[in-house]
Design a protein around this motif. Structure first.
Motif, PDB file in Angstrom:
ATOM      1  N   LYS A  54       7.429  -2.356   1.859  1.00  0.00           N
ATOM      2  CA  LYS A  54       7.464  -3.796   2.125  1.00  0.00           C
ATOM      3  C   LYS A  54       6.153  -4.272   2.771  1.00  0.00           C
ATOM      4  CE  LYS A  54      10.681  -7.267   3.501  1.00  0.00           C
ATOM      5  NZ  LYS A  54      11.389  -7.777   4.619  1.00  0.00           N
ATOM      6  N   SER A  55       5.698  -3.535   3.758  1.00  0.00           N
ATOM      7  CA  SER A  55       4.460  -3.952   4.419  1.00  0.00           C
ATOM      8  C   SER A  55       3.253  -3.759   3.495  1.00  0.00           C
ATOM      9  CB  SER A  55       4.275  -3.217   5.748  1.00  0.00           C
ATOM     10  OG  SER A  55       4.091  -1.844   5.519  1.00  0.00           O
ATOM     11  N   CYS A  56       3.302  -2.756   2.635  1.00  0.00           N
ATOM     12  CA  CYS A  56       2.191  -2.560   1.687  1.00  0.00           C
ATOM     13  C   CYS A  56       2.129  -3.699   0.672  1.00  0.00           C
ATOM     14  CB  CYS A  56       2.323  -1.222   0.956  1.00  0.00           C
ATOM     15  SG  CYS A  56       2.028   0.202   2.011  1.00  0.00           S
ATOM     16  N   VAL A  57       3.303  -4.167   0.240  1.00  0.00           N
ATOM     17  CA  VAL A  57       3.352  -5.290  -0.700  1.00  0.00           C
ATOM     18  C   VAL A  57       2.755  -6.533  -0.041  1.00  0.00           C
ATOM     19  CG1 VAL A  57       4.948  -6.917  -1.803  1.00  0.00           C
ATOM     20  CG2 VAL A  57       5.250  -4.460  -2.132  1.00  0.00           C
ATOM     21  N   GLU A  58       3.150  -6.788   1.204  1.00  0.00           N
ATOM     22  CA  GLU A  58       2.603  -7.936   1.929  1.00  0.00           C
ATOM     23  C   GLU A  58       1.100  -7.815   2.060  1.00  0.00           C
ATOM     24  OE1 GLU A  58       3.568 -10.939   2.548  1.00  0.00           O
ATOM     25  OE2 GLU A  58       5.283 -10.140   1.461  1.00  0.00           O
ATOM     26  N   PHE A  59       0.657  -6.579   2.367  1.00  0.00           N
ATOM     27  CA  PHE A  59      -0.776  -6.345   2.516  1.00  0.00           C
ATOM     28  C   PHE A  59      -1.513  -6.605   1.198  1.00  0.00           C
ATOM     29  CE2 PHE A  59      -4.343  -3.428   1.918  1.00  0.00           C
ATOM     30  CZ  PHE A  59      -5.205  -3.945   2.873  1.00  0.00           C
TER      31      PHE A  59
END
Ligand SMILES: Nc1ncnc2c1ncn2[C@@H]1O[C@H](COP(=O)(O)OP(=O)(O)OP(=O)(O)O)[C@@H](O)[C@H]1O
Ligand SMILES: Cc1ncsc1CCO
Ligand SMILES: [Mg+2]
Length: 273
Positions: free
Chosen positions: A150-155
């Motif tokens: 999830k955080s990688c997608v946001e990044f």
């Protein structure tokens, strides 16, 4: 959907101008031929503008950058931008030396890129997000996985907005974003990271797909990634007990050569976020 983009590659045989590293240059040329494009490698400052102007895409790879090739990259990219020829960047080793970071700042400042593909350590370095770059390979703590997806997608979305182009981040799960939507592409095999240059080849495939589909940069990038992931798995399945990274490299190139448009459509595994 991706099959159509692959069909365009094979029908149009886009000429891709590569200014790339001397480690994987032959693999890059062969993967472009395998997918259906036509590669040309040229890096002398006296001919790059002329060659870029006759190409369908310009691929810049920073793997073994040097004073001479950095200058050539800037000249070629200026010509590409002037003629609306897509420019694709692989920022190999970003964050690992001052020279690399200075060249990247210069390129990002002067060039409009269509797409940038790197591993997570490299893309973090582009955004100055505390990358722990480890040579040309991804730092284990940067790696994309199910737990931090999830955080990688946001990044990835944030990176695409900041750099104003499509960003593709490779790893166990690959993420591609244009800043609005993100595609998570599944597949591949961890053995792919034991071959030098699967990343360089992947970026070359992205350049080839974009060259043949210049108005579909995001989907073209996703298609290239889905294709190398499928072919990486096929390559690994073909390995015998005696095979290692050298054979796998060839098996992957052969799988790309042989994959049909229908197979690409049927076997691509992805979701949008
Ligand atoms: N652990 C893994 N599991 C599945 N696929 C992987 C894994 N690691 C890498 N890949 C696949 O290998 C390909 C290359 O990605 P990678 O992140 O290794 O590039 P890279 O670090 O830039 O490589 P290089 O600089 O050696 O060319 C991508 O298609 C990616 O999906
Ligand atoms: C090993 C290596 N060193 C510079 S470029 C390169 C190829 C993989 O990126
Ligand atoms: Mg790389």
């Amino acid at each position: 959907m991706f099959g159509e983009l692959l069909e365009n590659v094979r029908r149009n045989v886009p000429l891709v101008h590569n200014i790339t590293n001397y480690v994987t240059v032959n693999d890059v040329a062969n993967i472009i031929l395998a997918v259906g494009g036509s590669p040309i490698m040229a890096d002398d400052e006296r001919e790059v503008a002329e060659i870029t102007s006759k190409s369908r895409a310009l691929y810049l790879n920073l793997g073994t950058l040097n004073t001479r090739t950095i200058k050539s990259m800037l000249i070629a990219a200026e010509e590409a931008n002037k003629n609306n020829i897509p420019v694709i960047l692989d920022p190999v080793g970003a964050g690992f030396s001052k020279l690399r970071d200075e060249a990247i700042d210069q390129l990002l400042g002067q060039v409009k890129f269509s797409a940038i593909r790197g591993n997570m350590s490299e893309i973090k370095a582009l955004l100055k997000k505390g990358s722990q770059a480890k040579g040309v390979d991804v730092q284990v703590s940067d790696q994309i996985g199910q737990d931090n997806l999830k955080s990688c997608v946001e990044f990835a979305k944030q990176a695409a907005r900041a750099l104003q182009c499509v960003i593709a981040i490779s790893g166990p799960i690959d993420i591609v974003s244009d800043g609005e939507v993100a595609y998570c592409v599944y597949g591949g095999d961890k053995l792919m990271s034991r071959i030098t240059g699967t990343g360089c080849q992947l970026t070359a495939m992205i350049a080839t797909f974009i060259g043949a589909n210049p108005r579909k940069v995001l989907l073209a990038s996703v298609a290239a990634i889905a294709m190398i992931d499928i072919c990486g798995e096929q390559g690994v399945r073909r390995m015998t007990d005696l095979d290692g990274n050298a054979s796998l490299r060839n098996y992957i190139i052969d799988a790309v050569f042989n994959l049909t448009e229908t197979e690409l459509d049927k076997e691509a595994r992805y979701e949008t976020k």
